[in-house]
Design a protein around this motif. Structure first.
Motif, PDB file in Angstrom:
ATOM      1  N   ASP A   1      14.492 -59.912 -48.272  1.00 42.16           N
ATOM      2  CA  ASP A   1      14.011 -59.032 -47.390  1.00 42.16           C
ATOM      3  C   ASP A   1      12.884 -58.990 -47.220  1.00 42.16           C
ATOM      4  OD1 ASP A   1      16.732 -59.098 -46.761  1.00 42.16           O
ATOM      5  OD2 ASP A   1      17.140 -57.326 -47.417  1.00 42.16           O
ATOM      6  N   VAL A   2      12.054 -60.299 -46.856  1.00 41.81           N
ATOM      7  CA  VAL A   2      10.677 -60.074 -46.117  1.00 41.81           C
ATOM      8  C   VAL A   2      10.805 -60.798 -45.329  1.00 41.81           C
ATOM      9  CG1 VAL A   2       8.239 -61.088 -47.305  1.00 41.81           C
ATOM     10  CG2 VAL A   2      10.737 -60.234 -49.054  1.00 41.81           C
ATOM     11  N   VAL A   3       9.612 -60.671 -44.601  1.00 41.03           N
ATOM     12  CA  VAL A   3       9.150 -60.994 -42.961  1.00 41.03           C
ATOM     13  C   VAL A   3       7.255 -61.134 -43.162  1.00 41.03           C
ATOM     14  CG1 VAL A   3       8.459 -59.841 -41.216  1.00 41.03           C
ATOM     15  CG2 VAL A   3      10.173 -59.412 -41.853  1.00 41.03           C
ATOM     16  N   VAL A   4       7.411 -62.427 -42.946  1.00 42.06           N
ATOM     17  CA  VAL A   4       6.222 -63.486 -43.508  1.00 42.06           C
ATOM     18  C   VAL A   4       5.269 -62.683 -42.162  1.00 42.06           C
ATOM     19  CG1 VAL A   4       4.331 -65.041 -43.430  1.00 42.06           C
ATOM     20  CG2 VAL A   4       6.915 -65.017 -43.809  1.00 42.06           C
ATOM     21  N   LEU A   5       4.103 -61.964 -42.557  1.00 40.52           N
ATOM     22  CA  LEU A   5       3.437 -60.889 -42.089  1.00 40.52           C
ATOM     23  C   LEU A   5       1.544 -62.145 -41.160  1.00 40.52           C
ATOM     24  CD1 LEU A   5       3.227 -57.408 -42.374  1.00 40.52           C
ATOM     25  CD2 LEU A   5       4.718 -58.715 -40.199  1.00 40.52           C
ATOM     26  N   CYS A   6       1.393 -62.933 -42.893  1.00 37.60           N
ATOM     27  CA  CYS A   6       0.046 -63.078 -42.598  1.00 37.60           C
ATOM     28  C   CYS A   6       0.853 -64.471 -44.189  1.00 37.60           C
ATOM     29  CB  CYS A   6      -1.179 -63.252 -42.885  1.00 37.60           C
ATOM     30  SG  CYS A   6      -1.485 -61.653 -44.064  1.00 37.60           S
ATOM     31  N   SER A   7      -0.510 -65.670 -43.784  1.00 35.25           N
ATOM     32  CA  SER A   7      -0.206 -66.561 -44.902  1.00 35.25           C
ATOM     33  C   SER A   7      -1.409 -67.710 -44.795  1.00 35.25           C
ATOM     34  CB  SER A   7       0.313 -67.515 -44.209  1.00 35.25           C
ATOM     35  OG  SER A   7       0.591 -68.586 -44.404  1.00 35.25           O
ATOM     36  N   SER A   8      -1.963 -68.242 -45.686  1.00 36.81           N
ATOM     37  CA  SER A   8      -2.383 -69.399 -46.165  1.00 36.81           C
ATOM     38  C   SER A   8      -3.438 -70.551 -45.701  1.00 36.81           C
ATOM     39  CB  SER A   8      -3.600 -68.973 -47.767  1.00 36.81           C
ATOM     40  OG  SER A   8      -2.281 -69.913 -47.996  1.00 36.81           O
ATOM     41  N   ASN A   9      -0.918 -70.416 -45.168  1.00 40.23           N
ATOM     42  CA  ASN A   9      -1.861 -71.631 -44.099  1.00 40.23           C
ATOM     43  C   ASN A   9      -1.734 -72.016 -42.790  1.00 40.23           C
ATOM     44  OD1 ASN A   9      -1.146 -73.364 -46.868  1.00 40.23           O
ATOM     45  ND2 ASN A   9       1.094 -72.901 -46.336  1.00 40.23           N
ATOM     46  N   GLY A  10      -2.365 -70.455 -42.330  1.00 44.91           N
ATOM     47  CA  GLY A  10      -2.900 -70.193 -41.070  1.00 44.91           C
ATOM     48  C   GLY A  10      -1.304 -69.879 -40.378  1.00 44.91           C
ATOM     49  N   ASP A  11      -0.688 -70.523 -39.455  1.00 42.64           N
ATOM     50  CA  ASP A  11       0.619 -69.888 -38.584  1.00 42.64           C
ATOM     51  C   ASP A  11       2.271 -70.122 -39.320  1.00 42.64           C
ATOM     52  OD1 ASP A  11      -1.348 -69.624 -36.872  1.00 42.64           O
ATOM     53  OD2 ASP A  11      -0.630 -71.181 -35.437  1.00 42.64           O
TER      54      ASP A  11
END
Length: 185
Positions: free
Chosen positions: A155-165
């Motif tokens: 149960d994790v929501v992605v807030l930021c990523s090194s791949n951009g969007d």
């Protein structure tokens, strides 16, 4: 945040106080076991009350093998459930790097990419690092840092990523599908 449920998983069927009642109930859901139990009861009545009817066999000839089968099946169920408990313990004990928010500020409001997070000078002023937090102890509101090809709690929501969007997630442990699914930030 103790008002929400924790992230602990449990795939086991039994615990120490409901093992015997549940396994015996599951055994007598099988028609063959019920049949042999009824036959054993009728043989017991025929042996102890010959005025009703007589039984040519003793009740032990039917109930004995039935008890052996039920006991062996309960032992097998117990060993399988013990493996489930051990697997749950391994999964719940996995470590995850994360941060606990000190205030109501969020990463989404402050940073949009991983490079923005690294550039925040006062990052530790609004989040305290929790190195190697166990998966079962991850709570609502915590920020979890996930590296490439690393497993993470469900149960994790992605807030930021090194791949951009967005990022790619494999959910084979949840739904059995091995293809990658894209998750947008």
């Amino acid at each position: 945040n103790k008002q929400f449920m924790n992230n602990r998983i449990s795939t086991s069927r039994y615990n120490w106080c409901n093992f015997i009642p549940k396994t015996v109930f599951m055994q007598f859901r099988r028609v063959a076991n019920v049949y042999f139990l009824i036959m054993g009861i009728l043989m017991w009545v025929g042996t102890n009350y010959p005025t009703l009817f007589t039984s040519p066999l003793s009740p032990g000839s039917t109930v004995g093998p039935l008890l052996v089968i039920i006991i062996l099946t309960c032992i097998k169920e117990g060993l399988e459930d013990l493996k489930r408990h051990r697997s749950d313990g391994t999964t719940n004990g996995r470590k995850q790097c994360g941060w606990n928010p000190k205030s109501t500020a969020t990463v989404a409001a402050t940073a949009t990419t991983l490079s923005d997070v690294e550039e925040i000078e006062d990052f530790n002023s609004w989040c305290e690092p929790t190195k190697n937090e166990k998966w079962k102890d991850v709570r609502v509101g915590q920020y979890v840092f996930v590296r490439d090809k690393e497993q993470m709690p469900a149960d994790v929501v992605v807030l930021c990523s090194s791949n951009g969007d967005g990022c790619f997630i494999e959910t084979s442990n949840i739904d059995g599908e091995t293809n990658l699914k894209i998750r947008e930030v």
